[in-house]
Design a protein around this motif. Sequence first.
Motif, short mmCIF file in Angstrom:
data_model
loop_
_atom_site.label_atom_id
_atom_site.label_comp_id
_atom_site.label_asym_id
_atom_site.label_seq_id
_atom_site.Cartn_x
_atom_site.Cartn_y
_atom_site.Cartn_z
N LEU A 35 -1.22 8.01 2.56
CA LEU A 35 -2.21 7.48 1.62
C LEU A 35 -3.61 7.57 2.23
O LEU A 35 -3.82 7.17 3.38
N ALA A 36 -4.54 8.11 1.47
CA ALA A 36 -5.92 8.28 1.93
C ALA A 36 -6.82 8.43 0.71
O ALA A 36 -6.33 8.60 -0.41
N VAL A 37 -8.12 8.38 0.91
CA VAL A 37 -9.05 8.64 -0.18
C VAL A 37 -8.72 10.02 -0.76
O VAL A 37 -8.53 10.99 -0.02
N VAL A 80 -6.94 7.29 -5.23
CA VAL A 80 -7.51 6.36 -4.25
C VAL A 80 -8.98 6.74 -4.04
O VAL A 80 -9.30 7.88 -3.71
N PHE A 87 0.81 -1.22 0.00
CA PHE A 87 0.00 0.00 0.00
C PHE A 87 0.84 1.28 0.00
O PHE A 87 0.30 2.37 0.09
N VAL A 98 -6.89 -1.01 -0.73
CA VAL A 98 -6.69 0.24 -1.46
C VAL A 98 -7.34 0.03 -2.82
O VAL A 98 -6.99 -0.89 -3.55
N ASP A 99 -8.31 0.88 -3.13
CA ASP A 99 -8.99 0.82 -4.42
C ASP A 99 -8.68 2.12 -5.15
O ASP A 99 -8.90 3.21 -4.61
N PHE A 139 -10.13 3.30 0.92
CA PHE A 139 -8.93 2.94 1.67
C PHE A 139 -9.32 2.44 3.05
O PHE A 139 -10.07 3.10 3.77
N GLU A 140 -8.84 1.25 3.37
CA GLU A 140 -8.98 0.68 4.71
C GLU A 140 -7.58 0.24 5.12
O GLU A 140 -7.03 -0.70 4.53
N PRO A 141 -6.95 0.94 6.08
CA PRO A 141 -5.57 0.61 6.46
C PRO A 141 -5.37 -0.89 6.68
O PRO A 141 -6.21 -1.55 7.31
N THR A 186 -7.54 -2.76 -7.57
CA THR A 186 -7.80 -2.91 -6.14
C THR A 186 -6.78 -3.85 -5.53
O THR A 186 -6.57 -4.95 -6.03
#
Length: 139
Positions: A44-46, A67, A21, A76-77, A70-72, A90
């Motif tokens: 990294l974030a939406v 992105v 990620f 990551v999509d 995002f779910e840590p 994804t």
Amino acid sequence: MDIRVERTIAATPEAVAAVMFDPLRDPEWIGGAQCVEPLTSGPLAVGSRVRRRGGFLGRKFSWVTEVVAFEPDRLVDMRFLEGPMQGSVTYQVRAAAGGALASVRNHGGASFSVPGMAWMLRRSVGKDLDRLAALVTQR
């Protein structure tokens, strides 16, 4: 085209996600990504955007992703904003027997096509995940 490739990696999901990620580490495990340039600052974030330069099937190009989910340590999509690819990619990681199950799903197409492209993409992504496994487990 919709392909999904997965590998079980003998490491924790957190260790796999720490490399998978992190866009700056893409050149270490993604064969087609030779150079990475973050277009947004911060973790990294939406909404994070990244430009990558590299290629596939002998073609050199750059592409920009954003992105969208995002779910840590889990997901990551990213959608393609610029470049020859359309659609999304994804990355997912989850706990599994023997460590972590890492997967890459490419959904969409490209502005170019060759016979057997889905097979070649699946093979390329499989090699990427093999490099990721070796990197994370230091083999």
